[in-house]
Motif scaffolding. Structure first.
Motif, PDB file in Angstrom:
ATOM      1  N   SER A 530       0.831  -1.205   0.000  1.00  0.00           N
ATOM      2  CA  SER A 530       0.000   0.000   0.000  1.00  0.00           C
ATOM      3  C   SER A 530       0.864   1.254   0.000  1.00  0.00           C
ATOM      4  CB  SER A 530      -0.917  -0.022   1.223  1.00  0.00           C
ATOM      5  OG  SER A 530      -1.559   1.226   1.379  1.00  0.00           O
ATOM      6  N   ARG A 534       1.051   4.049  -3.049  1.00  0.00           N
ATOM      7  CA  ARG A 534       0.729   5.465  -2.801  1.00  0.00           C
ATOM      8  C   ARG A 534       1.894   6.354  -3.204  1.00  0.00           C
ATOM      9  NH1 ARG A 534      -3.712   6.061   1.131  1.00  0.00           N
ATOM     10  NH2 ARG A 534      -4.418   3.972   1.703  1.00  0.00           N
ATOM     11  N   SER A 535       3.126   5.893  -2.891  1.00  0.00           N
ATOM     12  CA  SER A 535       4.296   6.699  -3.258  1.00  0.00           C
ATOM     13  C   SER A 535       4.497   6.744  -4.775  1.00  0.00           C
ATOM     14  CB  SER A 535       5.554   6.126  -2.592  1.00  0.00           C
ATOM     15  OG  SER A 535       5.855   4.841  -3.115  1.00  0.00           O
ATOM     16  N   GLY A 537       2.115   7.168  -6.809  1.00  0.00           N
ATOM     17  CA  GLY A 537       1.109   8.066  -7.361  1.00  0.00           C
ATOM     18  C   GLY A 537      -0.258   7.456  -7.546  1.00  0.00           C
ATOM     19  N   VAL A 538      -0.459   6.199  -7.127  1.00  0.00           N
ATOM     20  CA  VAL A 538      -1.777   5.568  -7.244  1.00  0.00           C
ATOM     21  C   VAL A 538      -2.710   6.205  -6.217  1.00  0.00           C
ATOM     22  CG1 VAL A 538      -3.062   3.398  -7.130  1.00  0.00           C
ATOM     23  CG2 VAL A 538      -0.715   3.426  -8.012  1.00  0.00           C
ATOM     24  N   GLU A 539      -3.922   6.527  -6.628  1.00  0.00           N
ATOM     25  CA  GLU A 539      -4.881   7.179  -5.734  1.00  0.00           C
ATOM     26  C   GLU A 539      -5.219   6.271  -4.556  1.00  0.00           C
ATOM     27  OE1 GLU A 539      -8.314   8.430  -7.810  1.00  0.00           O
ATOM     28  OE2 GLU A 539      -7.255   9.916  -9.034  1.00  0.00           O
ATOM     29  N   ALA A 540      -5.492   6.916  -3.399  1.00  0.00           N
ATOM     30  CA  ALA A 540      -5.751   6.173  -2.169  1.00  0.00           C
ATOM     31  C   ALA A 540      -6.947   5.242  -2.311  1.00  0.00           C
ATOM     32  CB  ALA A 540      -5.973   7.153  -1.012  1.00  0.00           C
ATOM     33  N   GLU A 541      -8.004   5.708  -2.989  1.00  0.00           N
ATOM     34  CA  GLU A 541      -9.193   4.865  -3.152  1.00  0.00           C
ATOM     35  C   GLU A 541      -8.887   3.624  -3.977  1.00  0.00           C
ATOM     36  OE1 GLU A 541     -12.442   7.068  -4.682  1.00  0.00           O
ATOM     37  OE2 GLU A 541     -12.567   8.445  -2.981  1.00  0.00           O
ATOM     38  N   ALA A 542      -8.062   3.768  -5.008  1.00  0.00           N
ATOM     39  CA  ALA A 542      -7.699   2.613  -5.833  1.00  0.00           C
ATOM     40  C   ALA A 542      -6.877   1.616  -5.027  1.00  0.00           C
ATOM     41  CB  ALA A 542      -6.931   3.076  -7.066  1.00  0.00           C
ATOM     42  N   ASP A 544      -7.014   1.181  -1.770  1.00  0.00           N
ATOM     43  CA  ASP A 544      -7.920   0.541  -0.811  1.00  0.00           C
ATOM     44  C   ASP A 544      -8.766  -0.533  -1.497  1.00  0.00           C
ATOM     45  OD1 ASP A 544      -6.957   2.124   1.205  1.00  0.00           O
ATOM     46  OD2 ASP A 544      -8.551   3.630   1.053  1.00  0.00           O
ATOM     47  N   ARG A 545      -9.198  -0.256  -2.736  1.00  0.00           N
ATOM     48  CA  ARG A 545      -9.972  -1.259  -3.468  1.00  0.00           C
ATOM     49  C   ARG A 545      -9.154  -2.513  -3.741  1.00  0.00           C
ATOM     50  NH1 ARG A 545     -11.938   3.229  -6.412  1.00  0.00           N
ATOM     51  NH2 ARG A 545     -10.477   2.775  -8.116  1.00  0.00           N
TER      52      ARG A 545
END
Length: 571
Positions: A530, A534-535, A537-542, A544-545
């Motif tokens: 995770s 995130r580092s 650049g993947v969005e937080a919602e993606a 989490d999914r």
């Protein structure tokens, strides 16, 4: 501005609060006393600047109104039902018996019947702000004595409302006390009925409409309008604005808007309530207090000793253990901030004379000032009792628990879970077989006990059949499986979350009946992935999914990968 003197008074009030209150908080003295001292320094009885009390007094009345509204918001019917045994049992008996004892003493000392009734009622209350601050700072809100203390404070807050409604009737002079009580009760019931109807058919639909506008300032304006409008209605009906504000808060306590309303009202409540206590401080005659220091000290000592002994006895009669009863009795022995409200209103209505009001206010302030020391004394005495007699029996400690969480194992993981539960005011009971670990937790006042979570008798004593969930955090796999089996046999429908070292152990716990299993090694890898995603650049919602998808498949992909790796290594 047309009146420079008015601006100067406002500047003095703000400066005194900004300078003095933080100093008191740094010294761990209740902020209420800081506001009282700030007001006393600006009053006519001390050298230095003197502030005209007329304007702040008008504004400060709204501080009490907003305080009662905030209390109403904290009392949804669901909470009252969950704690009803101690709220309407121990709390009711404490207020009635303490009021009767203190009121009888006041009557014997020459006070009128109306004054004795008010004095008994106001001194029966404890300081909600001071006690809750101590409990939160020490993480003791979920401890046995902490929950019971909060229950008693809730009833005291409820009892303030009829006493405020009773004051104007007592001031009439020609109404007997039984008639005044009956009239106050009738008006309160009528007000509750009318306001509840207005709330269901007017206020709640109106809030839906206002919230749909998605305008924070309009929502805040709606909150202010509701508080003041309902307060005005009760005032027009011959009762206090504070009663209306309290009922308005209860109206919104069970709605989805409660938390936002509370956040919007908090700045107004804090500022105006601080102003109220400063106006009370301006009326304190410090030279007269010094002259009557002996009487003030004697009354304070009698208040602290009398309330603590009476509440200790009531706790013991309610079936509470010795250490718990001692802590509750000592912790709630002081006077409360509502005494200042009641003294001000009672002296203004001539129910109390100014000299008695000064004596009562001074004693309450002193009792609040020494509460942190009394809390420390209670903690030390409870530790000594438990060290000598052992931790009080599970049956006594947990017989009122319902909807709590049982933590099997109070090691690193168990402590982390307990801390999060405390942050959300969810009660828990933890079991562990390490005596030193248990002793350290007990020294902090936490509900952690020595016991084997695989024994059915221990689980029943810890209230597993009334628990909302159980968490198994023990590190040894065989002990975890035995505990899981015992919990599942004792409470078939309870949710069980278990800790496992890896997928293989997790599968065994799932077969044994765990509702959910968290494999530590896999979860660690998911959390690392995770952070990397995130580092990148993947969005937080993606992210989490993706994690949810892996967990929903029961870690099947990762388990298959691990199996393939082991086969490759074997080859």
């Amino acid at each position: 501005m047309h009146d420079p003197r008015l601006l100067l008074d406002i500047l003095f009030l703000l400066l005194a609060a900004v300078v003095i209150v933080p100093v008191f908080q740094r010294l761990r003295i209740p902020a209420v006393l800081g506001y009282l001292v700030a007001g006393a320094l600006l009053g006519p009885h001390t050298p230095g600047p003197v502030v005209d009390v007329e304007l702040p007094q008008v504004l400060s009345e709204f501080g009490v109104v907003f305080l009662l509204f905030a209390i109403g918001l904290e009392l949804p019917l669901s909470r009252l039902r969950a704690m009803r045994r101690y709220i309407f049992g121990l709390g009711l008996m404490q207020v009635l018996l303490t009021s009767a004892a203190i009121g009888g003493a006041a009557l014997a000392l020459g006070q009128s019947a109306a004054a004795a009734l008010v004095i008994g009622g106001m001194l029966a209350f404890s300081s909600t702000a001071t006690v809750l601050k101590l409990l939160v700072e020490r993480g003791e809100t979920v401890a046995r004595f902490g929950r019971i203390s909060v229950a008693v404070l809730i009833f005291q807050d409820l009892a303030v409302v009829p006493l405020l409604a009773l004051l104007p009737l007592l001031a009439g002079g020609d109404t007997s006390i039984p008639e005044a009580l009956a009239l106050a009760a009738a008006k309160a019931v009528a007000a509750v009925g009318v306001i509840m109807l207005l709330g269901r058919f007017v206020v709640r639909p109106a809030y839906q409409f206002v919230a749909s506008a998605k305008s924070p300032e309009v929502f805040t304006a709606a909150n202010l309008f509701v508080v003041l409008a309902v307060g005005w209605l009760t005032a027009e009906a011959g009762m206090s604005m504070a009663l209306g504000a309290f009922l308005a808060g209860m109206l919104l306590a069970d709605t989805a808007f409660r938390h936002q309303v509370e956040a919007d009202i908090e700045p107004f409540r804090g500022l105006l309530l601080g102003l109220f206590f400063m106006t009370v401080g301006m009326t304190l005659d410090l030279p007269a207090m010094v002259a009557r220091a002996d009487d003030i000290l004697a009354l304070t000592a009698a208040l602290l000793a009398g309330k603590s002994v009476l509440l200790f006895a009531l706790c013991r009669l309610s079936g509470l253990g010795l250490a718990t009863a001692l802590r509750v009795g000592l912790l709630l022995s002081q006077g409360g901030e509502f005494a200042f409200v009641l003294v001000g209103k009672a002296t203004g209505l001539a129910v109390l004379d100014a000299e008695t009001g000064l004596l009562l206010s001074s004693s309450v302030a002193l009792s609040m000032a020494v509460t942190p020391l009394i809390g420390l004394l209670a903690h030390r005495l409870a530790q000594a009792i438990e060290a000598r007699l052992g931790a009080e029996a599970f049956g006594i400690e947990t017989n009122d628990l319902k909807g709590h969480v049982l933590i099997a194992g109070y090691g690193r993981v168990g402590r982390a879970i307990a801390r999060l539960l405390m942050d959300h005011n969810i009660p828990f009971v933890a079991l562990d077989l390490d005596p030193q670990r248990v002793a350290r937790a007990r020294a902090e006042g936490l509900p952690v006990y020595y016991g084997d979570s695989s024994q059915v008798g221990v689980l029943r004593a810890a209230g597993i059949e009334r628990a909302r969930a159980a968490v198994i955090t023990v590190n040894r796999p065989e002990m975890a499986e035995r505990a899981l089996d015992s919990i599942r046999r004792t409470a078939r429908s309870v949710t069980i979350v278990a800790r496992a070292h890896d997928l293989e152990r997790g599968a065994a716990l799932t077969r044994a009946g765990a509702t959910a299993v968290v494999p530590e090694t896999i979860e660690a890898s998911l959390q690392m992935a995770s952070l990397v995603l995130r580092s990148a650049g993947v969005e937080a919602e993606a992210v989490d999914r993706s994690l949810k998808a892996v967990r929903d498949r029961g870690y099947a992909d990762l388990a298959r990968t691990a199996s393939d790796d082991s086969q490759d290594n074997a080859a």
